[in-house]
Motif scaffolding. Structure first.
Motif, PDB file in Angstrom:
ATOM      1  N   THR A 134       0.731  -1.238   0.153  1.00 34.24           N
ATOM      2  CA  THR A 134      -0.092   0.003   0.149  1.00 34.24           C
ATOM      3  C   THR A 134       0.909   1.357  -0.173  1.00 34.24           C
ATOM      4  O   THR A 134       2.141   1.040  -0.563  1.00 34.24           O
ATOM      5  CB  THR A 134      -0.987   0.014   1.215  1.00 34.24           C
ATOM      6  N   ARG A 156      -9.568  -7.908   4.049  1.00 36.21           N
ATOM      7  CA  ARG A 156      -9.760  -6.167   3.653  1.00 36.21           C
ATOM      8  C   ARG A 156      -9.906  -5.352   5.096  1.00 36.21           C
ATOM      9  O   ARG A 156     -10.225  -6.154   6.047  1.00 36.21           O
ATOM     10  CB  ARG A 156     -11.092  -6.109   2.784  1.00 36.21           C
ATOM     11  N   ASP A 157      -9.491  -4.179   4.984  1.00 37.04           N
ATOM     12  CA  ASP A 157      -9.584  -3.411   6.078  1.00 37.04           C
ATOM     13  C   ASP A 157     -11.006  -2.874   6.561  1.00 37.04           C
ATOM     14  O   ASP A 157     -11.949  -3.146   5.970  1.00 37.04           O
ATOM     15  CB  ASP A 157      -8.632  -2.228   5.875  1.00 37.04           C
ATOM     16  N   CYS A 164     -13.755  -0.178   8.126  1.00 31.31           N
ATOM     17  CA  CYS A 164     -14.018   1.312   8.047  1.00 31.31           C
ATOM     18  C   CYS A 164     -13.881   1.929   9.368  1.00 31.31           C
ATOM     19  O   CYS A 164     -13.815   1.349  10.555  1.00 31.31           O
ATOM     20  CB  CYS A 164     -15.436   1.604   7.474  1.00 31.31           C
ATOM     21  N   GLY A 179      -7.834   3.074   4.651  1.00 32.66           N
ATOM     22  CA  GLY A 179      -9.258   3.236   3.882  1.00 32.66           C
ATOM     23  C   GLY A 179     -10.341   2.602   4.352  1.00 32.66           C
ATOM     24  O   GLY A 179     -10.648   2.722   5.738  1.00 32.66           O
ATOM     25  N   CYS A 180     -11.162   1.975   3.554  1.00 31.47           N
ATOM     26  CA  CYS A 180     -12.429   1.331   4.063  1.00 31.47           C
ATOM     27  C   CYS A 180     -12.690   0.084   3.146  1.00 31.47           C
ATOM     28  O   CYS A 180     -13.152   0.464   2.074  1.00 31.47           O
ATOM     29  CB  CYS A 180     -13.241   2.499   4.139  1.00 31.47           C
ATOM     30  N   GLN A 190     -10.821  -2.197   1.635  1.00 27.61           N
ATOM     31  CA  GLN A 190      -9.746  -2.344   0.737  1.00 27.61           C
ATOM     32  C   GLN A 190      -9.455  -3.805   0.685  1.00 27.61           C
ATOM     33  O   GLN A 190      -9.138  -4.321   1.546  1.00 27.61           O
ATOM     34  CB  GLN A 190      -8.632  -1.327   1.022  1.00 27.61           C
ATOM     35  N   GLU A 191      -9.395  -4.357  -0.489  1.00 27.01           N
ATOM     36  CA  GLU A 191      -9.339  -5.612  -0.786  1.00 27.01           C
ATOM     37  C   GLU A 191      -7.880  -6.137  -0.572  1.00 27.01           C
ATOM     38  O   GLU A 191      -6.890  -5.353  -1.020  1.00 27.01           O
ATOM     39  CB  GLU A 191      -9.944  -6.231  -2.122  1.00 27.01           C
TER      40      GLU A 191
END
Length: 289
Positions: free
Chosen positions: A194, A212-213, A215, A245-246, A248-249
């Motif tokens: 990233t 994924r992250d 949010c 971020g929110c 994100q894969e």
């Protein structure tokens, strides 16, 4: 320290340890037990309010103590924060559901918390009075050892996060998101792809979860896994800390590793054990060192 009551103190110490890991409440409710009745299904989940506005999550670890992330309480006064239990959605209080509020009277954040890296990102919120434990308001178990490993286990995070990155309001209904725990080396490698760059190093005392992250506004929410010896009960392994971020894969979210910080948490728990309603403290004849 001189041991003046070796047998009784050993018994009391074992009770204190049980309280630290939340084995059983004074109402006989086992820690980490899902509420099968639906209302407040994740009964240890806490919604935190600052001057009446929701700002993050937490978890009930004793009837009078909430565990959360240090970054969400930074710069906030204890007197402006309330902890709400039994929350079905963020309008529960207005809709007459059986929610209960407690005033926060003291905040203790980890002295080595690093806001930039997210290292040691945890805080304890001391409440003005303990919650009475019941099916929809209960405590979460804490790891028994700082050496516990969780990589590869399937866990979940629960809270009131944003639906998507541009949103500025949390979802009214809580989300439970199933997440695998990711090995540190794999997580660090994924995060290096990233904008953090190839030299990024995971901060101290964290773990990673998910593909994924999470949010924002999930901050402080509990990441929990089923107990290996009792799959129908759960222990808290992480505290939602930060992500890129929110949603994100292929980018895990970063959580405070509760097990690694259990030695910091445990001494503070004794401060709330004398609150009326918790029977363990009255049996302690000398302070823990």
């Amino acid at each position: 320290m001189q041991k003046i009551c070796p047998l009784f103190c050993a018994f009391a110490a074992s009770l204190l340890f049980s309280a630290v890991i939340g084995v059983r409440s004074d109402k006989g409710i086992l820690c980490g037990t899902i509420n099968q009745n639906g209302l407040g299904k994740i009964p240890w989940a806490m919604a935190l309010y600052h001057k009446g506005q929701y700002f993050g999550g937490g978890s009930l670890v004793t009837p009078g103590l909430v565990l959360t992330a240090a970054h969400i309480v930074l710069g906030k006064s204890a007197g402006d924060i309330k902890a709400r239990a039994g929350v079905r959605d963020l309008l529960s209080g207005e809709r007459g559901f059986l929610v209960e509020d407690r005033q926060v009277v003291k905040i203790i954040s980890h002295e080595a918390f690093d806001y930039i890296s997210g290292g040691n990102n945890l805080a304890l919120l001391f409440l003005d009075s303990p919650f009475e434990l019941k099916a929809h308001i209960a405590t979460i178990c804490l790891p028994r050892s700082s050496e516990q490993k969780f990589a590869g286990r399937s866990c979940a995070v629960f809270g009131w996060g944003k639906r998507a990155f541009p949103d500025d309001q949390p979802m009214l209904t809580p989300q439970k998101i199933d997440l695998p725990i990711v090995e540190d080396a794999q997580c660090q490698e994924q995060l290096r792809r990233t904008t953090l760059g190839p030299n990024f190093l995971l901060p101290a005392n964290v773990l990673c979860a998910g593909d994924r992250d999470a949010c924002s506004l999930f901050g402080g929410s509990p990441l929990f896994c089923s107990l290996e010896q009792d799959p129908l009960r759960f222990e808290q392994v992480g505290i939602a800390s930060w992500g890129m971020g929110c949603g994100q894969e292929n980018v895990p979210a970063v959580y405070t590793n509760v097990a690694k910080l259990s030695d910091w948490i445990a001494p503070h728990l004794q401060q709330v054990l004398s609150i009326p309603g918790d029977l363990v403290n009255s049996m302690l004849s000398e302070p823990r060192t």
